[in-house]
Write a protein that holds these residues in place. Sequence first.
Motif, PDB file in Angstrom:
ATOM      1  N   TRP A 239     -13.302  59.683 -69.225  1.00  0.00           N
ATOM      2  CA  TRP A 239     -13.792  60.994 -68.765  1.00  0.00           C
ATOM      3  C   TRP A 239     -12.635  61.986 -68.588  1.00  0.00           C
ATOM      4  CZ3 TRP A 239     -18.600  62.868 -68.646  1.00  0.00           C
ATOM      5  CH2 TRP A 239     -19.671  61.968 -68.679  1.00  0.00           C
ATOM      6  N   ASN A 240     -11.445  61.622 -69.026  1.00  0.00           N
ATOM      7  CA  ASN A 240     -10.267  62.476 -68.904  1.00  0.00           C
ATOM      8  C   ASN A 240     -10.065  62.951 -67.457  1.00  0.00           C
ATOM      9  OD1 ASN A 240      -7.996  63.939 -69.590  1.00  0.00           O
ATOM     10  ND2 ASN A 240      -9.136  65.715 -70.336  1.00  0.00           N
ATOM     11  N   ALA A 241     -10.097  61.983 -66.556  1.00  0.00           N
ATOM     12  CA  ALA A 241      -9.924  62.310 -65.134  1.00  0.00           C
ATOM     13  C   ALA A 241      -8.476  62.714 -64.863  1.00  0.00           C
ATOM     14  CB  ALA A 241     -10.292  61.099 -64.286  1.00  0.00           C
ATOM     15  N   SER A 242      -8.290  63.497 -63.815  1.00  0.00           N
ATOM     16  CA  SER A 242      -6.943  63.958 -63.475  1.00  0.00           C
ATOM     17  C   SER A 242      -6.120  62.783 -62.927  1.00  0.00           C
ATOM     18  CB  SER A 242      -7.022  65.063 -62.422  1.00  0.00           C
ATOM     19  OG  SER A 242      -7.519  64.513 -61.227  1.00  0.00           O
ATOM     20  N   PRO A 243      -4.787  62.869 -63.030  1.00  0.00           N
ATOM     21  CA  PRO A 243      -3.933  61.757 -62.565  1.00  0.00           C
ATOM     22  C   PRO A 243      -4.200  61.374 -61.108  1.00  0.00           C
ATOM     23  CG  PRO A 243      -2.637  63.332 -63.817  1.00  0.00           C
ATOM     24  CD  PRO A 243      -3.998  63.942 -63.667  1.00  0.00           C
ATOM     25  N   ALA A 244      -4.519  62.372 -60.268  1.00  0.00           N
ATOM     26  CA  ALA A 244      -4.769  62.058 -58.850  1.00  0.00           C
ATOM     27  C   ALA A 244      -5.969  61.122 -58.716  1.00  0.00           C
ATOM     28  CB  ALA A 244      -5.012  63.355 -58.078  1.00  0.00           C
ATOM     29  N   LEU A 245      -6.981  61.316 -59.552  1.00  0.00           N
ATOM     30  CA  LEU A 245      -8.152  60.440 -59.488  1.00  0.00           C
ATOM     31  C   LEU A 245      -7.840  59.058 -60.053  1.00  0.00           C
ATOM     32  CD1 LEU A 245     -11.057  62.868 -60.500  1.00  0.00           C
ATOM     33  CD2 LEU A 245     -10.321  62.169 -58.224  1.00  0.00           C
ATOM     34  N   LEU A 246      -7.063  59.033 -61.134  1.00  0.00           N
ATOM     35  CA  LEU A 246      -6.689  57.733 -61.718  1.00  0.00           C
ATOM     36  C   LEU A 246      -5.875  56.899 -60.738  1.00  0.00           C
ATOM     37  CD1 LEU A 246      -5.735  58.900 -65.304  1.00  0.00           C
ATOM     38  CD2 LEU A 246      -7.441  57.183 -64.788  1.00  0.00           C
ATOM     39  N   MET A 247      -5.129  57.584 -59.881  1.00  0.00           N
ATOM     40  CA  MET A 247      -4.248  56.880 -58.944  1.00  0.00           C
ATOM     41  C   MET A 247      -5.050  56.061 -57.928  1.00  0.00           C
ATOM     42  SD  MET A 247      -1.102  56.442 -58.521  1.00  0.00           S
ATOM     43  CE  MET A 247      -0.723  55.054 -57.477  1.00  0.00           C
ATOM     44  N   LEU A 248      -6.295  56.466 -57.649  1.00  0.00           N
ATOM     45  CA  LEU A 248      -7.056  55.763 -56.606  1.00  0.00           C
ATOM     46  C   LEU A 248      -7.303  54.297 -56.985  1.00  0.00           C
ATOM     47  CD1 LEU A 248      -9.666  58.530 -55.616  1.00  0.00           C
ATOM     48  CD2 LEU A 248      -7.394  58.125 -54.702  1.00  0.00           C
ATOM     49  N   PRO A 249      -7.944  54.020 -58.136  1.00  0.00           N
ATOM     50  CA  PRO A 249      -8.101  52.597 -58.493  1.00  0.00           C
ATOM     51  C   PRO A 249      -6.787  51.939 -58.876  1.00  0.00           C
ATOM     52  CG  PRO A 249      -9.065  54.002 -60.201  1.00  0.00           C
ATOM     53  CD  PRO A 249      -8.666  54.900 -59.075  1.00  0.00           C
ATOM     54  N   PHE A 291      -5.412  61.157 -50.812  1.00  0.00           N
ATOM     55  CA  PHE A 291      -5.977  59.823 -51.078  1.00  0.00           C
ATOM     56  C   PHE A 291      -5.138  59.074 -52.115  1.00  0.00           C
ATOM     57  CE2 PHE A 291     -10.228  61.546 -49.526  1.00  0.00           C
ATOM     58  CZ  PHE A 291     -10.161  60.843 -48.337  1.00  0.00           C
ATOM     59  N   SER A 292      -4.578  59.813 -53.064  1.00  0.00           N
ATOM     60  CA  SER A 292      -3.698  59.173 -54.062  1.00  0.00           C
ATOM     61  C   SER A 292      -2.495  58.552 -53.370  1.00  0.00           C
ATOM     62  CB  SER A 292      -3.183  60.202 -55.066  1.00  0.00           C
ATOM     63  OG  SER A 292      -4.224  60.691 -55.817  1.00  0.00           O
ATOM     64  N   ALA A 293      -1.945  59.282 -52.409  1.00  0.00           N
ATOM     65  CA  ALA A 293      -0.787  58.758 -51.677  1.00  0.00           C
ATOM     66  C   ALA A 293      -1.177  57.499 -50.903  1.00  0.00           C
ATOM     67  CB  ALA A 293      -0.247  59.831 -50.729  1.00  0.00           C
ATOM     68  N   LEU A 294      -2.375  57.522 -50.299  1.00  0.00           N
ATOM     69  CA  LEU A 294      -2.847  56.343 -49.573  1.00  0.00           C
ATOM     70  C   LEU A 294      -3.007  55.161 -50.534  1.00  0.00           C
ATOM     71  CD1 LEU A 294      -3.990  54.991 -47.000  1.00  0.00           C
ATOM     72  CD2 LEU A 294      -6.243  55.886 -47.631  1.00  0.00           C
TER      73      LEU A 294
END
Lengths: 569, 95
Positions: A239-249, A291-294
């Motif tokens: 879905w071409n998600a932004s890097p911040a979203l990819l970082m969560l999983p 959340f990415s940092a977490l």
Amino acid sequence: MIERMVWLLLANAGALLLTHAGHRRLRTGVAPVDAVLFVVLHLLLLSGSVLAAGMTGALSARGLGISGTLVLGLLLILGEHRRIAIPPRPEMGRWTLAMAGIVGIRMLAQVWLYAPFSSDTAAYHLPKVAEWVRAARFTREMGSDLAATFPAGFELVEAWWAALLHHDVLIELAGVEYAVLGFVAVRALGSALGLSERASWTAATLYVLVPLFNLQATSCLNDAPVAALVIALFALAAWNASPALLMLPLGLLAGTKATGCFALPGILLLWAWNRRNPKTAPSGKRVAAGFSALAAGTGIFWYARNYLWFGDPVYPVHSPSALTDLNLFHVQTGPSWNSLASNLSTLVSSMVRDDLMPPMAMANRTAEWGWVPFSVGAVAVILEARRDPRIRRALTAFLLSALCVLAMVNPDSWFARFVLFFPAIACIATAGLAEQCRPAALAAAAGALLQFLGTMVPRDMPPRAMARLVAMPWREKSVAGLLSTPLPEGPIGVYGVARMRTYQFYGPDFARDVVYLRPEDPVDLPKLMRQHGLSVVAVKLPRRMNVQFQELVSRGDFRKLDEDLYALR
Amino acid sequence: METPAPTGLPARIAPARAVEALGAVALILWRLWDTALVGVWRDWLMILGVFWLIEAVAPEHRWRRPLAIATVAALAALYAVGQVPHLRWLLTPSP
């Protein structure tokens, strides 16, 4: 117990409402992606809560319960509950909805009926959770197994359920939560690859029925959670998600098991292929960054801890000793062509046929991908990849990831667990084909039914032993109840140089003190036991040391109670 | 709610037949090299490789659908044969 159940309810209500609040600021407007983000965020918040509680000594029913209640109260005052929107009923189709519902209900029943039974779980995943729950904080003592120091991201979620009740009756819910992630992730990936809403839910249901994924969901093993996180990353990449979203999983994945990270090249390839497509971005960029940092913190935590405690972030991988062979501890470092060739050949020639062993959560010498991926799925992958470039690209990315994992892991009887994400692409292709071709739909339905029936009971233990475990009252449910001699009251010593199941000694309510003894020589064991006030010890030693220990037994220093269990005279 | 798929790529673009045929032949050759010749007829990837090769090179025809169904049936039968011992194991009382 009533008080703990109240804390359990309040803490979970607080965690869910906090997830809702965070998710509102993270939403992308793409329904399948938002479903994945909700589950990932929930798992991340549970993991973060347990990390914080473990470091501050609040890893108890009251500690987690009071914190959860405070969060709940604050969010209620802020009116978060008024913003809850019930999602529309998914367009799954009657049969898929029925099957998904039955699988979900069966998983919940298995959570209630089973106790942790698999060998890896009892040897090194759960002893550390037991130590944490007993101490209400993280402990340096994590058990006798060399693998005890591995990243424990999945164990954080297990600790959430175990600490709140101070009992392990619901501990398998951690795996079920990750199974939900796998379910919504396959659906999101299917949608990204052009499947209809109904077909993408069918693919998700087929994947949850993949025997190994299904059996692992309620067995406290972490390969299914890793597979779910890898597929979530594939879905976000598609879905071409932004890097911040990819970082969560990704953060959760790094903290769960390194083998999952070996799949990253394929994920990055799919992401790169989709970079020209419209971007899927979070509504609140700062919240997403937080959340990415977490997530990064939960991933890095274990490597930082190992560096601080043992001087090596991946301890004991770089610390070979005579004990590594004895403990079945073979961890490859770096890629190897020999491993790739051997693993690939074994996987496709033998393991994928699932004919050497019955379905078990440990997947010994089998892949346990099941009927659907093997038969209709294999043909569907070819037909759908020929038809649709999106499937073709995803298949290429999956293949690259699988090859990278196979090159990075040692050939053994269990490596197929590390590529458990792969059958997801076969399930997606099957669902796509089934929509256009009735015979394919019938074959998939028949295969799914057979997989459902074949995964009723894991065969990690003989059926009779499993039946006895299921029949035990929930308060006492433990594989310790299957021993021919009941465990004595009081603390138990463990002298385990070779791999052994120690989790059962704690008891389902973590009431028993388990003392890990590490004498240089078996001759020193009686003295050490007396120092700790121990009368019973579980012993598992390599041959030479065991000969020395058996001399103590024949001399009359110890009396055998059960297999590996001895009383000091 | 139907969410549009993210890619703007048009569906139904088949890869070049020659490339596909090469891929299928490579798969078949690998299986011939990696599998004992006596058992090659029941190697699932060999069956799949032959199916792929036919799909890649043969012209569109009404027997393609029965061929796909037959391939699925063959693979399902191969898998089923491997499951028989487990059913026997399940029915045998454990000691």
